[in-house]
Design a protein around this motif. Structure first.
Motif, PDB file in Angstrom:
ATOM      1  N   LEU A   1       0.410  -1.007  -0.206  1.00 19.08           N
ATOM      2  CA  LEU A   1      -0.283   0.146   0.204  1.00 19.08           C
ATOM      3  C   LEU A   1       0.913   1.191   0.238  1.00 19.08           C
ATOM      4  CD1 LEU A   1      -2.986   1.841   0.156  1.00 19.08           C
ATOM      5  CD2 LEU A   1      -2.285   1.069   2.799  1.00 19.08           C
ATOM      6  N   GLY A   2       2.129   1.078   0.548  1.00 20.15           N
ATOM      7  CA  GLY A   2       2.925   2.482   0.644  1.00 20.15           C
ATOM      8  C   GLY A   2       3.524   2.779  -0.440  1.00 20.15           C
ATOM      9  N   VAL A   3       4.293   1.361  -0.794  1.00 19.21           N
ATOM     10  CA  VAL A   3       4.778   1.797  -2.475  1.00 19.21           C
ATOM     11  C   VAL A   3       3.676   2.623  -3.136  1.00 19.21           C
ATOM     12  CG1 VAL A   3       5.826   0.811  -4.368  1.00 19.21           C
ATOM     13  CG2 VAL A   3       6.337   0.234  -1.605  1.00 19.21           C
ATOM     14  N   SER A   4       2.801   1.663  -3.076  1.00 20.42           N
ATOM     15  CA  SER A   4       1.320   1.813  -4.224  1.00 20.42           C
ATOM     16  C   SER A   4       1.312   3.019  -3.755  1.00 20.42           C
ATOM     17  CB  SER A   4       0.053   1.353  -4.137  1.00 20.42           C
ATOM     18  OG  SER A   4       0.489   0.213  -4.410  1.00 20.42           O
ATOM     19  N   ALA A   5       1.189   4.079  -2.797  1.00 18.82           N
ATOM     20  CA  ALA A   5       0.808   5.412  -2.381  1.00 18.82           C
ATOM     21  C   ALA A   5       1.635   6.112  -2.723  1.00 18.82           C
ATOM     22  CB  ALA A   5       0.379   5.959  -0.530  1.00 18.82           C
ATOM     23  N   SER A   6       3.298   5.967  -2.965  1.00 20.81           N
ATOM     24  CA  SER A   6       4.017   6.554  -3.685  1.00 20.81           C
ATOM     25  C   SER A   6       4.542   7.010  -4.927  1.00 20.81           C
ATOM     26  CB  SER A   6       5.571   6.314  -2.732  1.00 20.81           C
ATOM     27  OG  SER A   6       5.728   6.284  -1.367  1.00 20.81           O
ATOM     28  N   PHE A   7       4.048   5.770  -5.581  1.00 23.08           N
ATOM     29  CA  PHE A   7       3.573   6.216  -6.800  1.00 23.08           C
ATOM     30  C   PHE A   7       3.092   6.828  -7.073  1.00 23.08           C
ATOM     31  CE2 PHE A   7       6.615   2.303  -7.405  1.00 23.08           C
ATOM     32  CZ  PHE A   7       7.230   3.096  -8.763  1.00 23.08           C
ATOM     33  N   LEU A   8       1.535   6.561  -6.755  1.00 21.40           N
ATOM     34  CA  LEU A   8       0.179   7.655  -6.716  1.00 21.40           C
ATOM     35  C   LEU A   8       0.928   9.382  -6.298  1.00 21.40           C
ATOM     36  CD1 LEU A   8      -2.275   8.264  -7.518  1.00 21.40           C
ATOM     37  CD2 LEU A   8      -3.038   7.601  -5.333  1.00 21.40           C
ATOM     38  N   LEU A   9       1.212   9.270  -5.679  1.00 23.93           N
ATOM     39  CA  LEU A   9       1.618  10.827  -4.992  1.00 23.93           C
ATOM     40  C   LEU A   9       3.088  11.340  -5.956  1.00 23.93           C
ATOM     41  CD1 LEU A   9       1.926  10.591  -1.185  1.00 23.93           C
ATOM     42  CD2 LEU A   9       0.407  11.647  -2.533  1.00 23.93           C
ATOM     43  N   ILE A  10       3.385  10.287  -6.745  1.00 23.46           N
ATOM     44  CA  ILE A  10       4.672  10.919  -7.672  1.00 23.46           C
ATOM     45  C   ILE A  10       4.453  11.164  -8.973  1.00 23.46           C
ATOM     46  CG2 ILE A  10       6.592  10.722  -9.517  1.00 23.46           C
ATOM     47  CD1 ILE A  10       8.020   8.807  -6.089  1.00 23.46           C
ATOM     48  N   PHE A  11       3.522  10.742  -9.434  1.00 22.87           N
ATOM     49  CA  PHE A  11       2.554  10.347 -11.010  1.00 22.87           C
ATOM     50  C   PHE A  11       2.026  11.558 -10.665  1.00 22.87           C
ATOM     51  CE2 PHE A  11       2.985   5.828 -11.775  1.00 22.87           C
ATOM     52  CZ  PHE A  11       4.391   6.080 -11.717  1.00 22.87           C
ATOM     53  N   SER A  12       1.026  12.368  -9.399  1.00 22.88           N
ATOM     54  CA  SER A  12      -0.201  13.533  -9.223  1.00 22.88           C
ATOM     55  C   SER A  12       0.598  13.868  -9.278  1.00 22.88           C
ATOM     56  CB  SER A  12      -0.850  12.777  -7.955  1.00 22.88           C
ATOM     57  OG  SER A  12      -1.707  11.589  -7.760  1.00 22.88           O
ATOM     58  N   LEU A  13       2.070  14.321  -8.544  1.00 25.48           N
ATOM     59  CA  LEU A  13       2.647  15.730  -8.840  1.00 25.48           C
ATOM     60  C   LEU A  13       2.821  16.089  -9.968  1.00 25.48           C
ATOM     61  CD1 LEU A  13       4.694  17.602  -7.942  1.00 25.48           C
ATOM     62  CD2 LEU A  13       6.158  15.972  -8.018  1.00 25.48           C
ATOM     63  N   PHE A  14       2.970  15.493 -11.175  1.00 21.63           N
ATOM     64  CA  PHE A  14       2.901  15.957 -12.782  1.00 21.63           C
ATOM     65  C   PHE A  14       1.645  16.541 -13.428  1.00 21.63           C
ATOM     66  CE2 PHE A  14       5.944  12.597 -12.703  1.00 21.63           C
ATOM     67  CZ  PHE A  14       6.749  13.172 -13.154  1.00 21.63           C
ATOM     68  N   VAL A  15       0.406  16.150 -12.265  1.00 20.64           N
ATOM     69  CA  VAL A  15      -0.496  16.901 -12.828  1.00 20.64           C
ATOM     70  C   VAL A  15      -1.433  17.363 -11.126  1.00 20.64           C
ATOM     71  CG1 VAL A  15      -1.207  14.786 -13.877  1.00 20.64           C
ATOM     72  CG2 VAL A  15      -2.304  14.726 -11.501  1.00 20.64           C
ATOM     73  N   THR A  16      -0.112  18.190 -10.518  1.00 26.66           N
ATOM     74  CA  THR A  16      -0.980  18.644  -9.268  1.00 26.66           C
ATOM     75  C   THR A  16      -0.185  19.918  -9.136  1.00 26.66           C
ATOM     76  OG1 THR A  16       0.034  17.521  -7.354  1.00 26.66           O
ATOM     77  CG2 THR A  16      -2.554  16.998  -8.316  1.00 26.66           C
ATOM     78  N   SER A  17       1.069  19.422  -9.737  1.00 26.69           N
ATOM     79  CA  SER A  17       1.614  21.184  -9.902  1.00 26.69           C
ATOM     80  C   SER A  17       2.047  22.205 -10.494  1.00 26.69           C
ATOM     81  CB  SER A  17       3.284  20.445  -9.011  1.00 26.69           C
ATOM     82  OG  SER A  17       3.908  19.966  -9.780  1.00 26.69           O
TER      83      SER A  17
END
Length: 495
Positions: free
Chosen positions: A41-57
């Motif tokens: 779950l933690g690894v998946s959440a971190s990948f999601l946060l990093i990918f989300s960064l490309f669309v949230t920043s």
């Protein structure tokens, strides 16, 4: 100076509720899942946060800046449309690259992540769409609606995650809650922004919008990578048989250490449009730095001082092994708090290139340190890598902020702040803090003493008090307390 305190109160109230729900999700998952599943779950959440960064920043902050600025309606509509299409395109491209990398074993997560990867991709696409709609609410200062979406989204994640894990889906059920909750948030954001009739305007934004979005992206990219790349390092740089379990332990440490990050996110979520709209008024930026340093950074120091107490309060006793890592990474998150403050100020004041240049270098330093330290020191090495990289990034940004705006450093004020921190930690450390009530009592008492010291040193002024109290509800039970607090602060300032 417009007082943003009422909006800040709404955001902090929403933060408090959202933090409880979010921490509830992570803690409940920590109890319901095995350490290995919790690590997935933690690894998946971190990948999601990093990918989300490309669309949230990049485009969301750019959209907020243009909508909150003094631009005509046509320009605002065109910026929104361009940002929405660009964000969807980025999300789709990221999804394709990540899926190809996973299926070709370039990103070697293992077969257990097959369905988890799909969940990550769906959540990324939904996030790309919803965050642009939400930027309308932030840019038009509708913070109640902005906060409402955040609370409902996190609540949906909590409920769907618990139900799916309870049904026996394990880590998949926990990760599946991400796209479910983001879809619900997207639907609500579209509903609440239906008055923003962007579809009636023809044409697209000028190229300067895209050029402005690029450094905005790199600046925010740096902060998110500094916060999340370490757990990915634990996953890939430790023994395969232990990587998921170690990721689970480190995930527990990160959940606790990142509490100050959520608070500063609420603070800057309110102040960013104010700083952007009133760029000529330096007081908004100054207050952001002051409140971040005096009231959010100390929380990171408190967590670092008594890590065992926080772990035993929130997680099963087997996670006590993550205490040394928590003590170190919490300090790193304290530096990251100030990095986020300086980054948002530079971005709001039209100088996004400074964090866009500095923070990627900090990320490179963190990656090098992860490669060197994690194989030998495990999660403690990951925590140390984050703390060192964040400290370097914070110091450089602070120096450039002083240089850019030609500020004079008051060394006496710095000494007063450091002495206040030492008194806070000394009082806290000498009090009992094992268990819920002793911990709450010790933090409350040490917090009161800390505020008294700040007021006595002149760091907490009557003006600060009035700003905070202006956001409180106007109630007959609260008003006398507010007046008494102001009188006490006034007397302490005279000391």
């Amino acid at each position: 100076m417009t007082n943003p305190s009422k909006n800040s109160f709404v955001m902090f109230a929403a933060f408090f509720i959202g933090a409880l729900l979010n921490y509830g999700f992570n803690v409940i998952m920590g109890w319901m899942l095995t350490p290995a599943q919790f690590g997935m779950l933690g690894v998946s959440a971190s990948f999601l946060l990093i990918f989300s960064l490309f669309v949230t920043s990049a485009f969301p902050l750019t959209t907020t800046k243009f909508i909150s600025g003094k631009y005509d309606t046509t320009t605002k509509h065109r910026v929104f449309k361009s940002a929405l299409i660009a964000n969807i395109g980025i999300a789709v491209l990221l999804s394709i690259v990540f899926y190809v990398g996973y299926t070709t074993d370039i990103i070697d997560l293992g077969a257990n992540y097959n369905l988890l990867v799909i969940c990550i991709l769906l959540a990324t696409i939904f996030t790309a769409m919803s965050i642009i709609y939400i930027s309308i609410l932030q840019g038009t200062f509708r913070f109640k609606s902005f906060a409402l979406i955040g609370i409902i989204t996190i609540f949906a994640k909590l409920m769907s995650g618990v139900i799916l894990v309870k049904m026996g889906f394990g880590a998949l059920g926990a990760v599946l809650s991400f796209p479910i909750s983001m879809f619900i948030g997207l639907s609500l954001a579209i509903l609440l922004t239906r008055d923003f009739t962007f579809w009636k305007t023809k044409g697209w934004a000028d190229s300067n919008v895209y050029f402005f979005a690029l450094p905005m992206f790199f600046g925010t990219l740096g902060t998110t990578l500094l916060m999340n790349i370490d757990i990915i390092g634990v996953k890939f740089l430790t023994e395969v048989a232990l990587s998921d379990a170690l990721s689970g332990y480190y995930r527990a440490a990160l959940i606790l250490a990142q509490l100050p990050i959520f608070i500063v996110g609420a603070l800057m979520g309110v102040l960013f449009p104010y700083i952007s709209k009133h760029q000529e008024d330096d007081r908004y930026a100054s207050k952001s730095i002051k409140y971040g340093a005096l009231f959010i950074l100390p929380l990171a120091l408190v967590i670092a001082a008594i890590p065992e107490a926080f772990i035993l309060l929130m997680f099963p006793s087997e996670y006590i092994a993550s205490a040394p890592a928590l003590s170190i990474v919490a300090i790193g998150m304290g530096f990251l708090v100030m990095i986020m403050v300086f980054t948002n100020i530079f971005q709001a004041r039209n100088v996004p290139r400074i964090p866009a240049i500095i923070l990627p270098f900090a990320v490179i330093i963190e990656i090098i340190l992860l490669v060197v330290l994690v194989p030998s020191y495990g999660i403690v090495g990951a925590a140390g890598s984050t703390a060192i990289a964040c400290s370097i990034g914070c110091i450089v940004l602070a120096g450039l902020y002083v240089h850019t705006y030609k500020l004079k450093i008051n060394h006496l004020t710095i000494v007063k702040v450091l002495v206040s921190f030492c008194i806070l930690l000394l009082v806290l450390y000498t009090l009992p803090h094992t268990g819920l009530f002793p911990l709450v009592g010790s933090m409350t008492l040490s917090g009161i003493i800390y505020l008294v010291v700040l007021a006595s040193f002149g760091l907490l002024t009557e003006e600060d008090t009035s700003i905070f109290l202006a956001g409180m509800p106007n109630h007959k039970a609260i008003t006398p307390i507010a007046e008494m607090t102001s009188r006490v602060i006034r007397k302490l300032n005279r000391v």
